[in-house]
Write an enzyme that holds these catalytic residues in place. Structure first.
Site, PDB file in Angstrom:
ATOM      1  N   GLY A  12       9.264 -38.202  10.529  1.00  0.00           N
ATOM      2  CA  GLY A  12       9.579 -39.411  11.287  1.00  0.00           C
ATOM      3  C   GLY A  12      10.987 -39.934  11.097  1.00  0.00           C
ATOM      4  O   GLY A  12      11.213 -41.146  11.187  1.00  0.00           O
ATOM      5  N   LYS A  65      -8.356 -30.771  24.263  1.00  0.00           N
ATOM      6  CA  LYS A  65      -7.124 -31.550  24.421  1.00  0.00           C
ATOM      7  C   LYS A  65      -7.305 -32.724  25.384  1.00  0.00           C
ATOM      8  O   LYS A  65      -6.791 -33.810  25.161  1.00  0.00           O
ATOM      9  CB  LYS A  65      -6.011 -30.611  24.926  1.00  0.00           C
ATOM     10  CG  LYS A  65      -4.681 -31.309  25.117  1.00  0.00           C
ATOM     11  CD  LYS A  65      -3.648 -30.397  25.738  1.00  0.00           C
ATOM     12  CE  LYS A  65      -3.045 -29.433  24.768  1.00  0.00           C
ATOM     13  NZ  LYS A  65      -2.192 -30.084  23.748  1.00  0.00           N
ATOM     14  N   MET A  90       4.244 -32.217  17.733  1.00  0.00           N
ATOM     15  CA  MET A  90       4.183 -30.778  17.929  1.00  0.00           C
ATOM     16  C   MET A  90       2.955 -30.342  18.739  1.00  0.00           C
ATOM     17  O   MET A  90       2.233 -29.427  18.355  1.00  0.00           O
ATOM     18  CB  MET A  90       4.235 -30.068  16.558  1.00  0.00           C
ATOM     19  CG  MET A  90       5.461 -30.451  15.739  1.00  0.00           C
ATOM     20  SD  MET A  90       7.045 -30.308  16.620  1.00  0.00           S
ATOM     21  CE  MET A  90       7.503 -28.666  16.120  1.00  0.00           C
ATOM     22  N   ARG A  91       2.743 -31.032  19.867  1.00  0.00           N
ATOM     23  CA  ARG A  91       1.642 -30.666  20.773  1.00  0.00           C
ATOM     24  C   ARG A  91       2.100 -30.759  22.209  1.00  0.00           C
ATOM     25  O   ARG A  91       2.944 -31.593  22.545  1.00  0.00           O
ATOM     26  CB  ARG A  91       0.470 -31.645  20.632  1.00  0.00           C
ATOM     27  CG  ARG A  91      -0.165 -31.518  19.348  1.00  0.00           C
ATOM     28  CD  ARG A  91      -1.464 -32.223  19.150  1.00  0.00           C
ATOM     29  NE  ARG A  91      -1.905 -31.750  17.862  1.00  0.00           N
ATOM     30  CZ  ARG A  91      -2.663 -30.683  17.688  1.00  0.00           C
ATOM     31  NH1 ARG A  91      -3.172 -30.047  18.707  1.00  0.00           N
ATOM     32  NH2 ARG A  91      -2.949 -30.269  16.472  1.00  0.00           N
ATOM     33  N   ASN A 107      11.111 -36.120  25.483  1.00  0.00           N
ATOM     34  CA  ASN A 107      11.027 -35.375  24.222  1.00  0.00           C
ATOM     35  C   ASN A 107      12.417 -35.023  23.729  1.00  0.00           C
ATOM     36  O   ASN A 107      13.354 -34.909  24.527  1.00  0.00           O
ATOM     37  CB  ASN A 107      10.229 -34.078  24.460  1.00  0.00           C
ATOM     38  CG  ASN A 107      10.047 -33.262  23.194  1.00  0.00           C
ATOM     39  OD1 ASN A 107       9.784 -33.807  22.117  1.00  0.00           O
ATOM     40  ND2 ASN A 107      10.197 -31.942  23.296  1.00  0.00           N
ATOM     41  N   HIS A 109      14.400 -32.056  21.369  1.00  0.00           N
ATOM     42  CA  HIS A 109      14.194 -30.716  20.823  1.00  0.00           C
ATOM     43  C   HIS A 109      15.505 -30.231  20.196  1.00  0.00           C
ATOM     44  O   HIS A 109      16.568 -30.386  20.803  1.00  0.00           O
ATOM     45  CB  HIS A 109      13.733 -29.763  21.939  1.00  0.00           C
ATOM     46  CG  HIS A 109      13.390 -28.402  21.412  1.00  0.00           C
ATOM     47  ND1 HIS A 109      12.247 -28.160  20.673  1.00  0.00           N
ATOM     48  CD2 HIS A 109      14.065 -27.225  21.472  1.00  0.00           C
ATOM     49  CE1 HIS A 109      12.228 -26.877  20.321  1.00  0.00           C
ATOM     50  NE2 HIS A 109      13.313 -26.291  20.790  1.00  0.00           N
TER      51      HIS A 109
HETATM   52  C1  GAR Z   1      13.142 -33.028  15.105  1.00  0.00           C
HETATM   53  O1  GAR Z   1      14.185 -32.182  14.703  1.00  0.00           O
HETATM   54  C2  GAR Z   1      12.757 -32.755  16.549  1.00  0.00           C
HETATM   55  O2  GAR Z   1      13.828 -32.380  17.350  1.00  0.00           O
HETATM   56  C3  GAR Z   1      11.776 -31.610  16.390  1.00  0.00           C
HETATM   57  O3  GAR Z   1      11.015 -31.972  15.261  1.00  0.00           O
HETATM   58  C4  GAR Z   1      11.850 -32.694  14.344  1.00  0.00           C
HETATM   59  C5  GAR Z   1      11.103 -33.927  13.894  1.00  0.00           C
HETATM   60  O4  GAR Z   1      11.763 -34.553  12.829  1.00  0.00           O
HETATM   61  N1  GAR Z   1      10.970 -31.426  17.567  1.00  0.00           N
HETATM   62  C6  GAR Z   1      10.581 -30.256  18.039  1.00  0.00           C
HETATM   63  O5  GAR Z   1      10.826 -29.204  17.491  1.00  0.00           O
HETATM   64  C7  GAR Z   1       9.803 -30.314  19.359  1.00  0.00           C
HETATM   65  N2  GAR Z   1       9.519 -29.026  19.843  1.00  0.00           N
HETATM   66  P1  GAR Z   1      11.386 -36.033  12.395  1.00  0.00           P
HETATM   67  O6  GAR Z   1       9.866 -36.076  12.163  1.00  0.00           O
HETATM   68  O7  GAR Z   1      12.121 -36.246  11.094  1.00  0.00           O
HETATM   69  O8  GAR Z   1      11.826 -36.976  13.470  1.00  0.00           O
END
Ligand code: GAR
Length: 189
Positions: A12, A65, A90-91, A107, A109
């Site tokens: 987070g 889902k 992650m869903r 989102n 990424h």
């Molecule tokens: C982030 O780097 C985000 O871009 C990635 O998960 C991490 C969450 O970090 N998201 C993905 O890979 C989506 N496919 P956080 O929990 O510290 O914000």
């Protein structure tokens, strides 16, 4: 004032950055709900500490889902959510939410989409030997890390270790996501 929900599955740090920007008035919105699919995730503790409503669920407790996305939708409607922000969720989001929030789910990424979708995107890109890495923010559709791109920021990672590249990507995310969210809100989403 727009009400936002953050959906997250892990640490987070993007949740922190969004909340901090709201608290200092750099995002004109109220963070009304955290949705999390991992009861043990650190982000849940953070939301509780900040007195933000949470909907924490275990996907295994639902038949499919559509069932848990319907439960999420109910919580979003109960909290009058206008905009859904995925931050490390992650869903894949199903049609239940997409239909209720058209163009109102975004989102972040950690790659220059459409390259390196899915998990461990930073490592995927690094191992591939790319010389330019970056972050993408996009509208969400039913495809993994799919949907029209809203913002991207790139950098030259030559000479960086994987750890340095990861840190740089997270630093970019924590700036770019709040800035992009505020821009969308100002433009009327
Ligand atoms: C982030 O780097 C985000 O871009 C990635 O998960 C991490 C969450 O970090 N998201 C993905 O890979 C989506 N496919 P956080 O929990 O510290 O914000």
């Amino acid at each position: 004032m727009i009400n936002i929900a953050v959906f997250a599955s892990g640490t987070g740090t993007n949740f922190d950055a969004i909340l901090e920007n709201i608290n200092v008035g750099k995002i004109d919105a109220k963070l009304v709900l955290l949705v999390c699919d991992k009861p043990q995730a650190l982000v849940v503790e953070k939301a509780n500490k900040a007195n933000i409503n949470t909907f924490v669920f275990n996907p295994k407790d639902y038949v499919d889902k559509l069932a848990y996305d319907s439960a999420i939708l109910e919580q979003c409607q109960k909290n009058n959510v206008d905009l859904i922000i995925l931050a490390g969720y992650m869903r894949i989001v199903s049609s239940v939410l997409l239909k209720a929030y058209p163009n109102r789910i975004i989102n972040i990424h950690p790659s220059l989409l459409p390259a390196f979708k899915g998990k461990d995107a930073i490592k995927q890109a690094y191992d591939y030997g790319v010389k330019v890495m970056g972050v993408s923010i996009h509208y969400v559709n039913e495809d993994l890390d799919g949907g029209a791109i809203i913002a991207q920021q790139a950098f030259n990672n030559e000479g960086m270790s994987l750890e340095e590249a990861e840190k740089h990507i997270h630093d970019i995310e924590h700036q770019l996501y709040p800035k992009t969210i505020q821009k969308l809100i100002k433009e009327g989403i």
